[in-house]
Design a protein around this motif. Structure first.
Motif, short mmCIF file in Angstrom:
data_model
loop_
_atom_site.label_atom_id
_atom_site.label_comp_id
_atom_site.label_asym_id
_atom_site.label_seq_id
_atom_site.Cartn_x
_atom_site.Cartn_y
_atom_site.Cartn_z
N GLY A 386 0.83 -1.19 0.00
CA GLY A 386 0.00 0.00 0.00
C GLY A 386 0.87 1.25 0.00
N VAL A 387 0.43 2.28 -0.72
CA VAL A 387 1.17 3.54 -0.80
C VAL A 387 0.28 4.65 -0.25
CG1 VAL A 387 2.37 5.16 -2.30
CG2 VAL A 387 2.41 2.72 -2.83
N ALA A 388 0.59 5.14 0.95
CA ALA A 388 -0.22 6.20 1.56
C ALA A 388 -0.17 7.44 0.67
CB ALA A 388 0.31 6.52 2.95
N THR A 389 -1.35 7.96 0.34
CA THR A 389 -1.47 9.06 -0.61
C THR A 389 -2.27 10.21 0.00
OG1 THR A 389 -1.43 7.50 -2.47
CG2 THR A 389 -2.29 9.71 -2.91
N ALA A 393 -9.29 14.84 1.03
CA ALA A 393 -10.09 14.31 2.15
C ALA A 393 -9.21 13.68 3.23
CB ALA A 393 -11.09 13.29 1.64
N GLY A 394 -7.90 13.57 2.98
CA GLY A 394 -7.01 12.91 3.94
C GLY A 394 -6.26 11.78 3.26
N LEU A 395 -5.59 10.98 4.08
CA LEU A 395 -4.77 9.89 3.54
C LEU A 395 -5.62 8.74 3.03
CD1 LEU A 395 -1.77 9.57 6.03
CD2 LEU A 395 -1.70 10.34 3.67
N MET A 396 -5.31 8.28 1.82
CA MET A 396 -5.85 7.04 1.28
C MET A 396 -4.67 6.13 0.95
SD MET A 396 -9.03 8.16 -1.17
CE MET A 396 -10.40 9.14 -0.54
N VAL A 397 -4.92 4.83 0.91
CA VAL A 397 -3.83 3.89 0.68
C VAL A 397 -4.17 2.96 -0.49
CG1 VAL A 397 -2.30 2.18 1.75
CG2 VAL A 397 -3.34 3.97 3.16
N ASP A 417 -1.40 5.29 -11.70
CA ASP A 417 -2.83 5.29 -12.04
C ASP A 417 -3.70 5.30 -10.78
OD1 ASP A 417 -5.26 4.78 -13.75
OD2 ASP A 417 -5.21 2.90 -12.64
N LYS A 418 -3.35 4.45 -9.82
CA LYS A 418 -4.17 4.37 -8.62
C LYS A 418 -4.04 5.61 -7.74
CE LYS A 418 -4.56 -0.64 -8.41
NZ LYS A 418 -4.41 -1.87 -7.62
N ILE A 419 -2.84 6.17 -7.67
CA ILE A 419 -2.67 7.40 -6.89
C ILE A 419 -3.47 8.54 -7.52
CG2 ILE A 419 -0.99 9.20 -6.34
CD1 ILE A 419 1.05 7.05 -5.75
N ALA A 424 -8.39 11.90 -7.23
CA ALA A 424 -9.61 12.35 -7.92
C ALA A 424 -10.86 11.78 -7.26
CB ALA A 424 -9.57 11.94 -9.39
N ARG A 425 -10.67 10.96 -6.21
CA ARG A 425 -11.76 10.34 -5.46
C ARG A 425 -12.61 9.42 -6.34
NH1 ARG A 425 -12.95 13.66 -1.23
NH2 ARG A 425 -14.09 11.91 -0.35
N SER A 426 -11.96 8.78 -7.33
CA SER A 426 -12.69 7.87 -8.20
C SER A 426 -12.18 6.44 -8.10
CB SER A 426 -12.57 8.35 -9.67
OG SER A 426 -11.22 8.35 -10.09
N ILE A 427 -11.33 6.16 -7.14
CA ILE A 427 -10.78 4.81 -6.99
C ILE A 427 -11.79 3.91 -6.30
CG2 ILE A 427 -9.70 5.26 -4.74
CD1 ILE A 427 -7.30 3.58 -5.76
N GLY A 428 -11.79 2.63 -6.68
CA GLY A 428 -12.74 1.68 -6.09
C GLY A 428 -12.33 1.26 -4.69
N HIS A 429 -13.32 0.90 -3.86
CA HIS A 429 -13.04 0.49 -2.49
C HIS A 429 -12.12 -0.72 -2.44
CE1 HIS A 429 -17.15 2.40 -1.28
NE2 HIS A 429 -16.23 3.30 -1.47
N ASP A 430 -12.31 -1.65 -3.39
CA ASP A 430 -11.50 -2.87 -3.36
C ASP A 430 -10.04 -2.60 -3.68
OD1 ASP A 430 -12.49 -2.14 -5.89
OD2 ASP A 430 -11.98 -4.09 -6.72
N GLU A 431 -9.75 -1.43 -4.26
CA GLU A 431 -8.36 -1.07 -4.57
C GLU A 431 -7.67 -0.39 -3.41
OE1 GLU A 431 -8.08 0.04 -9.12
OE2 GLU A 431 -9.82 1.03 -8.23
#
Length: 520
Positions: A386-389, A393-397, A417-419, A424-431
């Motif tokens: 996981g890469v903390a980004t 809205a705060g940190l996503m991984v 791509d995932k970062i 952009a707040r368009s990444i899927g929960h499973d990712e």
């Protein structure tokens, strides 16, 4: 022409409510099926809500910024050519045993999310997956979802596109999704607001359902009033309706009664009630603090709860070190142009990810998790990093899976791509789930060392400081070398400090001699 109500669907696994951040349509707009009509923020991410119909927006029932429970009506549409279907949906049979019928309905509703399109049920898919399906000419109703609760992911769509030879003009798009008829977004259920306590002398209505305008709901929330306790102004369609004036009158009566209760308590002089009275001014003073107030909810609250859970569950120990990465800087400069020719932006992070994955294989307890229920340490045989980004809205991984099996350019392309989609707040929960180890790069803002919090239930997290030139002593002389500070936090229940130091040394060995990574 008939009208259809659209209720807020389950926009994520286990999500009970969401904040309607913004409307993407307005009354009178013509929309098509699967067209995004609203942005909703849950405690996991910002998602787009697609329209289930082709039609015209007649009414928006929710205001921007309002919290909406899943199942509340948010839009009413005008739809052509579906009068029979609407009529059938509007007719609700009168059950002989309401309790059993309600239980059966709840059971069916709970079962619906797990139904896949192959069974003829509703299709659950992220908006990004739906867009991809349209671009590739894939009928999303024919795709079997591999995500949570059978949710269709982008990878499912790509796989379906590879397996089928159908053209973009193939099978017609599926029918309406999440067909929801009836209900009112202005209905407040018992227990949604207020503290449930009533001062003496103020009689609470104590209803289970109340109709009210959005402005009235806001007024009740600001006044700390439960709408179900406010005396009804009138009855509409058999339901109690409350106006804003009634809310203010009831709130004023509550305050007056509370003041009377406080005077009575003071006169009684009971020690127990004196303690309660002493705490009341403090609470009032806190509520009167000046400054902007921002709701603590959505992704920010989820991050906070996860951090709290990790910090108070896993005893943290942080190991700090620094390594000379001059050779890594040179190698990356050589490969950067090659990567650019393939439209891939190559940063230092893929090298660090490969180094960590290689070191995890040599120190399996760093790639573990604690199964507390069964009292077992699970040594994971997958290497998902996981890469903390940092996002608005705060940190996503975002998680890059099977790092040990991928080359540097593939890791870089997938990570970038995932970062990007996380920001952009368009990444899927499973990712954002399933990582076995996490990296956080606080060096991008100039930091050197930190004490990163473990992404629980993992047992380790590596923090990267700023990669820059620093003075280093070589053969008795001070020279400038590119160095990278490292901060490794571990769960001391599973790992000892010596293991953490050895693991960090192995990571540094790979970074000092990065060509070794080409053999991995």
């Amino acid at each position: 022409m008939t009208t259809k109500d659209f209720k807020l669907p389950d926009v994520g696994e286990g999500v009970a409510e969401g904040e309607l951040v913004s409307w993407l349509v307005a009354p009178g707009d013509t929309v098509e099926e699967d067209q995004p009509v609203a942005e909703v923020e849950t405690d996991k991410a910002l998602v787009e809500v697609p329209s289930p119909y082709n039609g015209t927006v007649k009414e928006l029932h929710v205001e921007e910024g309002q919290m909406v429970p899943v199942g509340d009506v948010i839009i009413t549409y005008e739809v052509e050519g579906e009068a029979d279907e609407a009529a059938a949906a509007d007719v609700e049979p009168e059950p002989e045993e309401p309790a059993e019928a309600e239980a059966e309905t709840e059971t069916e509703a709970a079962a619906e999310p797990s139904e896949s399109s192959a069974k003829g049920g509703r299709v659950f898919a992220a908006p990004s997956a739906r867009r991809l399906a349209r671009e590739l000419g894939v009928d999303i109703a024919s795709v079997s979802g591999s995500g949570p609760s059978g949710r269709v992911t982008e990878s499912d769509v790509r796989q379906a596109a590879e397996e089928t030879s159908a053209s973009a003009e193939g099978e017609e798009k599926r029918g309406p999704r999440d067909v929801d008829v009836g209900g009112k977004s202005s209905v407040t259920k018992r227990g949604e607001s207020g503290n449930g306590q009533q001062p003496s002398g103020v009689e609470a209505a104590g209803r289970d359902r109340t109709l009210a305008a959005p402005a009235t709901r806001r007024a009740a929330k600001e006044q700390g009033v439960d709408l179900d306790d406010v005396p009804a102004t009138e009855m509409r369609d058999g339901e109690a309706f409350v106006s804003a004036d009634a809310v203010m009158e009831y709130a004023e009566a509550q305050r007056a009664a509370q003041e009377a209760d406080a005077r009575a308590v003071s006169e009684a002089g009971a020690a127990e009630t004196e303690t309660a009275a002493e705490s009341a001014p403090a609470a009032t003073a806190e509520g009167d603090l000046s400054g902007e107030r921002i709701p603590y909810r959505g992704v920010r609250r989820t991050i906070g709860e996860a951090m709290q859970n990790s910090k108070f569950t896993a005893p943290h120990v942080t190991h700090h070190d620094s390594t000379d990465v001059s050779a890594l800087v040179e190698l990356r400069a050589e490969l950067k142009e090659v990567a650019a020719e393939r439209d891939v932006r190559l940063s230092y992070m893929p090298f660090v990810m490969k180094a960590i994955a290689a070191a995890l294989k040599q120190y399996p307890y760093m790639n573990a998790t604690l199964d507390e229920e069964n009292e077992e340490i699970v040594l994971r045989d997958e290497y998902h990093i996981g890469v903390a980004t940092a996002t608005d809205a705060g940190l996503m991984v975002p998680v890059v899976e099977d790092v040990d099996k991928k080359g540097l350019l593939q890791i870089a392309e997938e990570m970038n791509d995932k970062i990007e989609r996380a920001r952009a707040r368009s990444i899927g929960h499973d990712e954002l789930r399933g990582s076995t180890f996490t990296i956080t790069n606080f060096g991008v803002v100039g930091g050197e060392y930190a004490t990163p919090i473990i992404n629980y239930p993992e047992v380790g997290i590596m923090g990267l400081g700023e990669l820059t030139e620093r003075p280093v002593v070589e053969d008795g002389e001070v020279v400038a070398r590119h160095t990278l500070p490292l901060s490794l936090s571990i769960d001391h229940r599973i790992l000892d400090g010596a293991v953490a130091a050895e693991f960090a040394n192995q990571v540094m060995e790979y970074l000092q001699h990065p060509k070794l990574l080409l053999l991995e």
